[in-house]
Design an enzyme around this catalytic site. Structure first.
Site, PDB file in Angstrom:
ATOM      1  N   ARG A 156     -49.825  22.463  29.373  1.00 47.89           N
ATOM      2  CA  ARG A 156     -50.033  23.661  28.554  1.00 47.89           C
ATOM      3  C   ARG A 156     -49.051  23.834  27.418  1.00 47.89           C
ATOM      4  O   ARG A 156     -49.070  24.849  26.743  1.00 47.89           O
ATOM      5  CB  ARG A 156     -50.043  24.908  29.446  1.00 47.89           C
ATOM      6  CG  ARG A 156     -51.302  24.965  30.274  1.00 47.89           C
ATOM      7  CD  ARG A 156     -51.353  26.128  31.235  1.00 47.89           C
ATOM      8  NE  ARG A 156     -52.539  25.998  32.062  1.00 47.89           N
ATOM      9  CZ  ARG A 156     -52.609  25.248  33.155  1.00 47.89           C
ATOM     10  NH1 ARG A 156     -51.535  24.568  33.556  1.00 47.89           N
ATOM     11  NH2 ARG A 156     -53.731  25.160  33.838  1.00 47.89           N
ATOM     12  N   HIS A 188     -54.334  12.087  32.249  1.00 47.42           N
ATOM     13  CA  HIS A 188     -55.179  12.908  31.372  1.00 47.42           C
ATOM     14  C   HIS A 188     -54.301  13.528  30.295  1.00 47.42           C
ATOM     15  O   HIS A 188     -53.219  14.040  30.584  1.00 47.42           O
ATOM     16  CB  HIS A 188     -55.878  14.002  32.189  1.00 47.42           C
ATOM     17  CG  HIS A 188     -57.027  14.655  31.473  1.00 47.42           C
ATOM     18  ND1 HIS A 188     -56.864  15.444  30.359  1.00 47.42           N
ATOM     19  CD2 HIS A 188     -58.364  14.622  31.699  1.00 47.42           C
ATOM     20  CE1 HIS A 188     -58.050  15.879  29.946  1.00 47.42           C
ATOM     21  NE2 HIS A 188     -58.982  15.383  30.736  1.00 47.42           N
ATOM     22  N   TYR A 205     -53.609  19.720  27.235  1.00 44.18           N
ATOM     23  CA  TYR A 205     -54.683  20.549  26.666  1.00 44.18           C
ATOM     24  C   TYR A 205     -54.570  20.840  25.162  1.00 44.18           C
ATOM     25  O   TYR A 205     -55.574  21.042  24.498  1.00 44.18           O
ATOM     26  CB  TYR A 205     -54.738  21.903  27.385  1.00 44.18           C
ATOM     27  CG  TYR A 205     -55.069  21.812  28.856  1.00 44.18           C
ATOM     28  CD1 TYR A 205     -56.190  21.094  29.289  1.00 44.18           C
ATOM     29  CD2 TYR A 205     -54.276  22.438  29.811  1.00 44.18           C
ATOM     30  CE1 TYR A 205     -56.485  21.011  30.637  1.00 44.18           C
ATOM     31  CE2 TYR A 205     -54.578  22.363  31.165  1.00 44.18           C
ATOM     32  CZ  TYR A 205     -55.680  21.646  31.568  1.00 44.18           C
ATOM     33  OH  TYR A 205     -55.982  21.559  32.903  1.00 44.18           O
ATOM     34  N   HIS A 225     -59.935  13.987  25.526  1.00 43.91           N
ATOM     35  CA  HIS A 225     -61.075  14.663  24.913  1.00 43.91           C
ATOM     36  C   HIS A 225     -61.077  14.303  23.443  1.00 43.91           C
ATOM     37  O   HIS A 225     -60.059  13.884  22.889  1.00 43.91           O
ATOM     38  CB  HIS A 225     -60.941  16.177  25.076  1.00 43.91           C
ATOM     39  CG  HIS A 225     -60.974  16.614  26.497  1.00 43.91           C
ATOM     40  ND1 HIS A 225     -60.819  17.911  26.879  1.00 43.91           N
ATOM     41  CD2 HIS A 225     -61.144  15.916  27.646  1.00 43.91           C
ATOM     42  CE1 HIS A 225     -60.889  18.007  28.204  1.00 43.91           C
ATOM     43  NE2 HIS A 225     -61.083  16.809  28.688  1.00 43.91           N
ATOM     44  N   GLU A 280     -63.636  10.821  26.691  1.00 47.19           N
ATOM     45  CA  GLU A 280     -64.447  11.583  27.646  1.00 47.19           C
ATOM     46  C   GLU A 280     -65.544  12.350  26.911  1.00 47.19           C
ATOM     47  O   GLU A 280     -65.291  13.017  25.903  1.00 47.19           O
ATOM     48  CB  GLU A 280     -63.549  12.557  28.427  1.00 47.19           C
ATOM     49  CG  GLU A 280     -64.341  13.408  29.427  1.00 47.19           C
ATOM     50  CD  GLU A 280     -63.457  14.300  30.292  1.00 47.19           C
ATOM     51  OE1 GLU A 280     -62.225  14.228  30.194  1.00 47.19           O
ATOM     52  OE2 GLU A 280     -64.037  15.082  31.065  1.00 47.19           O
ATOM     53  N   ASP A 289     -68.054  12.303  32.390  1.00 44.87           N
ATOM     54  CA  ASP A 289     -67.911  13.521  33.185  1.00 44.87           C
ATOM     55  C   ASP A 289     -69.312  14.059  33.495  1.00 44.87           C
ATOM     56  O   ASP A 289     -70.078  14.385  32.581  1.00 44.87           O
ATOM     57  CB  ASP A 289     -67.080  14.543  32.404  1.00 44.87           C
ATOM     58  CG  ASP A 289     -66.741  15.787  33.229  1.00 44.87           C
ATOM     59  OD1 ASP A 289     -67.675  16.405  33.776  1.00 44.87           O
ATOM     60  OD2 ASP A 289     -65.554  16.135  33.307  1.00 44.87           O
ATOM     61  N   HIS A 305     -69.916  17.745  32.262  1.00 46.14           N
ATOM     62  CA  HIS A 305     -70.074  17.810  30.804  1.00 46.14           C
ATOM     63  C   HIS A 305     -71.408  17.203  30.375  1.00 46.14           C
ATOM     64  O   HIS A 305     -72.056  17.708  29.453  1.00 46.14           O
ATOM     65  CB  HIS A 305     -68.931  17.066  30.104  1.00 46.14           C
ATOM     66  CG  HIS A 305     -67.576  17.641  30.404  1.00 46.14           C
ATOM     67  ND1 HIS A 305     -66.414  17.064  29.971  1.00 46.14           N
ATOM     68  CD2 HIS A 305     -67.208  18.748  31.103  1.00 46.14           C
ATOM     69  CE1 HIS A 305     -65.376  17.796  30.384  1.00 46.14           C
ATOM     70  NE2 HIS A 305     -65.834  18.808  31.076  1.00 46.14           N
ATOM     71  N   HIS A 360     -65.679  11.236  36.005  1.00 42.75           N
ATOM     72  CA  HIS A 360     -65.227  12.559  36.440  1.00 42.75           C
ATOM     73  C   HIS A 360     -66.400  13.180  37.173  1.00 42.75           C
ATOM     74  O   HIS A 360     -67.408  13.529  36.560  1.00 42.75           O
ATOM     75  CB  HIS A 360     -64.829  13.437  35.245  1.00 42.75           C
ATOM     76  CG  HIS A 360     -63.448  13.166  34.742  1.00 42.75           C
ATOM     77  ND1 HIS A 360     -62.969  13.716  33.573  1.00 42.75           N
ATOM     78  CD2 HIS A 360     -62.439  12.429  35.271  1.00 42.75           C
ATOM     79  CE1 HIS A 360     -61.715  13.320  33.401  1.00 42.75           C
ATOM     80  NE2 HIS A 360     -61.377  12.529  34.398  1.00 42.75           N
ATOM     81  N   ASP A 389     -68.625  24.534  29.739  1.00 41.14           N
ATOM     82  CA  ASP A 389     -67.703  23.640  30.426  1.00 41.14           C
ATOM     83  C   ASP A 389     -67.068  24.394  31.585  1.00 41.14           C
ATOM     84  O   ASP A 389     -65.938  24.849  31.499  1.00 41.14           O
ATOM     85  CB  ASP A 389     -66.640  23.118  29.447  1.00 41.14           C
ATOM     86  CG  ASP A 389     -65.689  22.129  30.111  1.00 41.14           C
ATOM     87  OD1 ASP A 389     -65.895  21.806  31.301  1.00 41.14           O
ATOM     88  OD2 ASP A 389     -64.746  21.689  29.450  1.00 41.14           O
ATOM     89  N   HIS A 397     -66.549  23.878  35.711  1.00 45.24           N
ATOM     90  CA  HIS A 397     -66.722  22.969  36.841  1.00 45.24           C
ATOM     91  C   HIS A 397     -66.980  23.747  38.134  1.00 45.24           C
ATOM     92  O   HIS A 397     -66.493  24.852  38.306  1.00 45.24           O
ATOM     93  CB  HIS A 397     -65.468  22.109  37.031  1.00 45.24           C
ATOM     94  CG  HIS A 397     -65.140  21.273  35.822  1.00 45.24           C
ATOM     95  ND1 HIS A 397     -64.184  20.304  35.825  1.00 45.24           N
ATOM     96  CD2 HIS A 397     -65.655  21.265  34.573  1.00 45.24           C
ATOM     97  CE1 HIS A 397     -64.120  19.739  34.639  1.00 45.24           C
ATOM     98  NE2 HIS A 397     -65.000  20.308  33.852  1.00 45.24           N
ATOM     99  N   GLU A 445     -62.511  17.055  39.335  1.00 44.49           N
ATOM    100  CA  GLU A 445     -61.693  18.100  38.697  1.00 44.49           C
ATOM    101  C   GLU A 445     -62.330  19.428  39.089  1.00 44.49           C
ATOM    102  O   GLU A 445     -62.736  20.221  38.252  1.00 44.49           O
ATOM    103  CB  GLU A 445     -61.714  17.925  37.178  1.00 44.49           C
ATOM    104  CG  GLU A 445     -61.220  16.570  36.704  1.00 44.49           C
ATOM    105  CD  GLU A 445     -61.547  16.310  35.240  1.00 44.49           C
ATOM    106  OE1 GLU A 445     -62.741  16.397  34.856  1.00 44.49           O
ATOM    107  OE2 GLU A 445     -60.616  16.042  34.469  1.00 44.49           O
TER     108      GLU A 445
HETATM  109 ZN    ZN Z   1     -64.533  20.076  31.798  1.00 52.26          ZN
HETATM  110 MN    MN Z   2     -63.501  15.794  32.896  1.00 55.70          MN
HETATM  111 MN    MN Z   3     -61.153  16.087  30.663  1.00 55.81          MN
END
Ligand code: ZN
Ligand code: MN
Ligand code: MN
Length: 281
Positions: A36, A66, A69, A106, A141, A175, A178, A210, A223, A225, A255
């Site tokens: 973050r 990964h 963000y 991403h 991704e 994913d 997604h 994913h 988006d 999950h 995830e």
């Molecule tokens: Zn996601």
């Molecule tokens: Mn993902």
């Molecule tokens: Mn991701």
């Protein structure tokens, strides 16, 4: 099968290995730092050594990193772009140190500057990261197709790969949440979706899945999950996804949420059940 979840590095990166093992992962994903923020500190030598040593003693592979963000590799903002590229390079370096073979990223958002501008940014970001000769592969991704986001369709991702100077340094992370939210019906037509993925991107470039259920409907572009089988893809959807050999042979990383309904261990148990496999002891 290779099944795992996203594992916390709280305390120290090397502690992730025990956490993964404890809940029955034989593959897992992590952040190498707080995802973050922009800032981070170098990984101490003894932590790198301990991480590798702990991994070498157990059957867990691959570990996948990964990206944090905040980076946006498609942004028109000069300052954010520069920080994003620096972050990508730093993460690749951290993966090399830790012996991690894949870094998932991403594709970012063009924030209204347009698909082509976003694509140019992304391509130059990836090219400049690949120039450093990373030992780790960057996995692009697919996204759920929120406004201005890049990389929702297989065609979009292929178009980016085609413009790279060293495309062998880049692979694909698929994913399922997604994809479904992005309009690919992995619930009832996983076979056709994978045929299309193969035709457009190439299955040889698909390195990680994913495995997430989706709170949003097919084509909703949400988006969000959900636990495996409890979302809009559902148990039948995952039974068919998990029965496809092209998926089963890949590292499957969840995830999924952790809440009163289920935890990470619960989702791992569910995946083995839906795959029709006995739970390893
Ligand atoms: Zn996601
Ligand atoms: Mn993902
Ligand atoms: Mn991701």
């Amino acid at each position: 099968m290779r099944i795992g979840v996203h594992i916390s590095i709280a305390g120290s990166i090397d502690r992730s290995v025990e956490r993964a093992l404890k809940i029955g992962c034989n593959t897992f994903q992590l952040f190498t730092r707080n995802p973050r923020g922009w800032s981070f500190s170098d990984i101490p030598e003894d932590v790198v050594r301990s991480f590798k040593e702990r991994l070498s003693k157990v059957d867990i592979s691959p570990v996948v990193d990964h990206m944090p963000y905040l980076p946006n590799l498609a942004t028109p903002n000069e300052e954010v772009y520069k920080k994003s590229v620096d972050t990508l390079k730093a993460e690749l370096e951290r993966c090399s140190q830790l012996g991690i073979p894949y870094l998932v990223t991403h594709l970012g958002s063009h924030l209204g500057s347009g698909e082509e501008k976003g694509c140019q940014r992304l391509v130059s970001a990836l090219n400049s990261a690949l120039e450093t000769g990373p030992k780790c592969m960057i996995l692009l991704e697919n996204t759920s197709g929120q406004k201005n986001s890049m990389g929702t369709t297989f065609e979009d991702i292929r178009a980016i790969m085609d413009r790279l100077e060293e495309p062998e340094g880049v692979g694909f992370c698929f994913d399922t949440c997604h994809a479904f939210a992005g309009g690919y019906d992995v619930k009832t037509r996983i076979g056709e979706v994978l045929d299309e993925l193969d035709k457009i991107i190439g299955l040889e470039r698909l390195k990680v899945v994913h495995l997430n259920d989706s709170k949003g409907d097919l084509g909703s572009h949400l988006d969000r999950h959900e636990h495996i089988g409890l979302g809009k893809i559902g148990e039948d959807g995952f039974r068919s996804i998990l029965s496809d050999k092209r998926i089963r042979s890949l590292p499957l990383i969840m995830e999924t949420p952790v809440d009163s309904r289920r935890d990470d261990r619960g989702n791992i148990v569910k995946v083995y059940e839906l795959a029709g496999l006995p739970l390893p002891q």
